[in-house]
Design a protein around this motif. Structure first.
Motif, PDB file in Angstrom:
ATOM      1  N   VAL A   1       0.846  -1.199   0.000  1.00 39.71           N
ATOM      2  CA  VAL A   1       0.000   0.000   0.000  1.00 39.71           C
ATOM      3  C   VAL A   1       0.879   1.246   0.000  1.00 39.71           C
ATOM      4  O   VAL A   1       0.652   2.174  -0.787  1.00 39.71           O
ATOM      5  CB  VAL A   1      -0.954   0.023   1.221  1.00 39.71           C
ATOM      6  N   ALA A   2       1.891   1.265   0.869  1.00 36.77           N
ATOM      7  CA  ALA A   2       2.782   2.427   0.964  1.00 36.77           C
ATOM      8  C   ALA A   2       3.474   2.683  -0.370  1.00 36.77           C
ATOM      9  O   ALA A   2       3.528   3.826  -0.843  1.00 36.77           O
ATOM     10  CB  ALA A   2       3.815   2.204   2.066  1.00 36.77           C
ATOM     11  N   SER A   3       3.965   1.629  -0.992  1.00 36.39           N
ATOM     12  CA  SER A   3       4.659   1.763  -2.269  1.00 36.39           C
ATOM     13  C   SER A   3       3.730   2.317  -3.344  1.00 36.39           C
ATOM     14  O   SER A   3       4.090   3.253  -4.062  1.00 36.39           O
ATOM     15  CB  SER A   3       5.200   0.400  -2.688  1.00 36.39           C
ATOM     16  N   ARG A   4       2.548   1.757  -3.448  1.00 35.90           N
ATOM     17  CA  ARG A   4       1.594   2.215  -4.475  1.00 35.90           C
ATOM     18  C   ARG A   4       1.093   3.633  -4.206  1.00 35.90           C
ATOM     19  O   ARG A   4       0.764   4.360  -5.134  1.00 35.90           O
ATOM     20  CB  ARG A   4       0.420   1.260  -4.571  1.00 35.90           C
ATOM     21  N   ALA A   5       1.005   4.002  -2.918  1.00 39.17           N
ATOM     22  CA  ALA A   5       0.546   5.353  -2.566  1.00 39.17           C
ATOM     23  C   ALA A   5       1.677   6.374  -2.653  1.00 39.17           C
ATOM     24  O   ALA A   5       1.431   7.577  -2.557  1.00 39.17           O
ATOM     25  CB  ALA A   5      -0.049   5.355  -1.162  1.00 39.17           C
ATOM     26  N   GLY A   6       2.915   5.892  -2.815  1.00 35.94           N
ATOM     27  CA  GLY A   6       4.060   6.807  -2.899  1.00 35.94           C
ATOM     28  C   GLY A   6       4.421   7.435  -1.566  1.00 35.94           C
ATOM     29  O   GLY A   6       4.861   8.579  -1.518  1.00 35.94           O
ATOM     30  N   ILE A   7       4.199   6.689  -0.475  1.00 31.69           N
ATOM     31  CA  ILE A   7       4.520   7.192   0.861  1.00 31.69           C
ATOM     32  C   ILE A   7       5.415   6.183   1.574  1.00 31.69           C
ATOM     33  O   ILE A   7       5.529   5.030   1.157  1.00 31.69           O
ATOM     34  CB  ILE A   7       3.247   7.456   1.698  1.00 31.69           C
ATOM     35  N   SER A   8       6.040   6.617   2.652  1.00 28.66           N
ATOM     36  CA  SER A   8       6.880   5.712   3.435  1.00 28.66           C
ATOM     37  C   SER A   8       6.003   4.748   4.226  1.00 28.66           C
ATOM     38  O   SER A   8       4.823   5.016   4.479  1.00 28.66           O
ATOM     39  CB  SER A   8       7.761   6.507   4.394  1.00 28.66           C
ATOM     40  N   LEU A   9       6.601   3.638   4.640  1.00 36.96           N
ATOM     41  CA  LEU A   9       5.868   2.682   5.465  1.00 36.96           C
ATOM     42  C   LEU A   9       5.470   3.325   6.793  1.00 36.96           C
ATOM     43  O   LEU A   9       4.376   3.090   7.295  1.00 36.96           O
ATOM     44  CB  LEU A   9       6.691   1.417   5.697  1.00 36.96           C
ATOM     45  N   ALA A  10       6.348   4.164   7.334  1.00 39.46           N
ATOM     46  CA  ALA A  10       6.035   4.852   8.594  1.00 39.46           C
ATOM     47  C   ALA A  10       4.809   5.750   8.445  1.00 39.46           C
ATOM     48  O   ALA A  10       3.936   5.783   9.320  1.00 39.46           O
ATOM     49  CB  ALA A  10       7.231   5.669   9.071  1.00 39.46           C
ATOM     50  N   LEU A  11       4.724   6.469   7.337  1.00 41.27           N
ATOM     51  CA  LEU A  11       3.558   7.332   7.114  1.00 41.27           C
ATOM     52  C   LEU A  11       2.307   6.491   6.878  1.00 41.27           C
ATOM     53  O   LEU A  11       1.227   6.823   7.371  1.00 41.27           O
ATOM     54  CB  LEU A  11       3.792   8.276   5.933  1.00 41.27           C
ATOM     55  N   PHE A  12       2.471   5.368   6.169  1.00 37.82           N
ATOM     56  CA  PHE A  12       1.326   4.477   5.998  1.00 37.82           C
ATOM     57  C   PHE A  12       0.832   3.986   7.357  1.00 37.82           C
ATOM     58  O   PHE A  12      -0.371   3.914   7.590  1.00 37.82           O
ATOM     59  CB  PHE A  12       1.657   3.272   5.108  1.00 37.82           C
ATOM     60  N   CYS A  13       1.755   3.635   8.260  1.00 41.68           N
ATOM     61  CA  CYS A  13       1.369   3.166   9.594  1.00 41.68           C
ATOM     62  C   CYS A  13       0.535   4.215  10.318  1.00 41.68           C
ATOM     63  O   CYS A  13      -0.460   3.889  10.971  1.00 41.68           O
ATOM     64  CB  CYS A  13       2.602   2.808  10.427  1.00 41.68           C
ATOM     65  N   HIS A  14       0.924   5.469  10.196  1.00 40.89           N
ATOM     66  CA  HIS A  14       0.166   6.568  10.801  1.00 40.89           C
ATOM     67  C   HIS A  14      -1.255   6.606  10.229  1.00 40.89           C
ATOM     68  O   HIS A  14      -2.237   6.653  10.979  1.00 40.89           O
ATOM     69  CB  HIS A  14       0.885   7.894  10.546  1.00 40.89           C
ATOM     70  N   HIS A  15      -1.361   6.564   8.911  1.00 43.86           N
ATOM     71  CA  HIS A  15      -2.674   6.639   8.273  1.00 43.86           C
ATOM     72  C   HIS A  15      -3.508   5.386   8.560  1.00 43.86           C
ATOM     73  O   HIS A  15      -4.714   5.480   8.788  1.00 43.86           O
ATOM     74  CB  HIS A  15      -2.533   6.847   6.767  1.00 43.86           C
ATOM     75  N   SER A  16      -2.874   4.217   8.568  1.00 42.81           N
ATOM     76  CA  SER A  16      -3.636   2.986   8.812  1.00 42.81           C
ATOM     77  C   SER A  16      -4.168   2.946  10.237  1.00 42.81           C
ATOM     78  O   SER A  16      -5.251   2.417  10.474  1.00 42.81           O
ATOM     79  CB  SER A  16      -2.794   1.744   8.505  1.00 42.81           C
ATOM     80  N   LYS A  17      -3.443   3.528  11.168  1.00 45.35           N
ATOM     81  CA  LYS A  17      -3.933   3.584  12.548  1.00 45.35           C
ATOM     82  C   LYS A  17      -5.227   4.397  12.615  1.00 45.35           C
ATOM     83  O   LYS A  17      -6.199   3.985  13.259  1.00 45.35           O
ATOM     84  CB  LYS A  17      -2.879   4.198  13.469  1.00 45.35           C
ATOM     85  N   ILE A  18      -5.263   5.525  11.948  1.00 40.69           N
ATOM     86  CA  ILE A  18      -6.458   6.374  11.933  1.00 40.69           C
ATOM     87  C   ILE A  18      -7.620   5.657  11.244  1.00 40.69           C
ATOM     88  O   ILE A  18      -8.751   5.669  11.744  1.00 40.69           O
ATOM     89  CB  ILE A  18      -6.146   7.730  11.256  1.00 40.69           C
ATOM     90  N   LEU A  19      -7.336   5.002  10.129  1.00 39.15           N
ATOM     91  CA  LEU A  19      -8.380   4.262   9.411  1.00 39.15           C
ATOM     92  C   LEU A  19      -8.902   3.096  10.252  1.00 39.15           C
ATOM     93  O   LEU A  19     -10.103   2.836  10.290  1.00 39.15           O
ATOM     94  CB  LEU A  19      -7.851   3.759   8.071  1.00 39.15           C
ATOM     95  N   ALA A  20      -8.002   2.412  10.949  1.00 43.49           N
ATOM     96  CA  ALA A  20      -8.405   1.285  11.796  1.00 43.49           C
ATOM     97  C   ALA A  20      -9.211   1.760  12.997  1.00 43.49           C
ATOM     98  O   ALA A  20     -10.202   1.135  13.378  1.00 43.49           O
ATOM     99  CB  ALA A  20      -7.177   0.496  12.253  1.00 43.49           C
ATOM    100  N   GLU A  21      -8.812   2.871  13.598  1.00 41.41           N
ATOM    101  CA  GLU A  21      -9.549   3.414  14.747  1.00 41.41           C
ATOM    102  C   GLU A  21     -10.960   3.832  14.344  1.00 41.41           C
ATOM    103  O   GLU A  21     -11.881   3.754  15.150  1.00 41.41           O
ATOM    104  CB  GLU A  21      -8.802   4.583  15.368  1.00 41.41           C
TER     105      GLU A  21
END
Length: 111
Positions: A54-74
């Motif tokens: 997901v991070a690769s396809r979105a053009g973001i770092s894995l760390a930034l994806f983790c931040h966004h996925s936490k918000i989406l999961a919450e």
């Protein structure tokens, strides 16, 4: 390098103690960010994707994806399944469906 967000736990959808309006507000707030919306759009086309994919396809770092996925999961929008060190993400279609159906049958009816 591991494909997981080390501090991200699997979140369950919002509890029933929160009003429907508050649930929808949290969902729409999560979707209000263009990157998170793009993540949801990508996951809508796939059954499941690893965080690094997901991070690769979105053009973001894995760390930034983790931040966004936490918000989406919450917000209950994504489900996270762990297999070894890899975490796989998928859309929680039930939450999306409830959100939009609730909006359509909103208590705010014409008097």
């Amino acid at each position: 390098m591991s494909d997981s967000c080390e501090n991200l736990h699997t979140y369950s959808p919002l509890t029933v103690t929160i009003s429907d309006t508050e649930k929808r507000a949290k969902i729409f707030a999560a979707l209000g960010d263009p990157t998170r919306l793009r993540i949801i759009e990508m996951l809508a086309r796939q059954e499941e994707m690893s965080g690094s994919k997901v991070a690769s396809r979105a053009g973001i770092s894995l760390a930034l994806f983790c931040h966004h996925s936490k918000i989406l999961a919450e917000a209950g929008l994504i489900q996270i399944r762990k297999d070894g060190q890899t975490k796989y993400n998928s859309i929680n279609w039930n939450v999306l469906e409830e959100c939009f159906q609730g909006l359509m049958r909103s208590e705010f009816k014409k008097e």
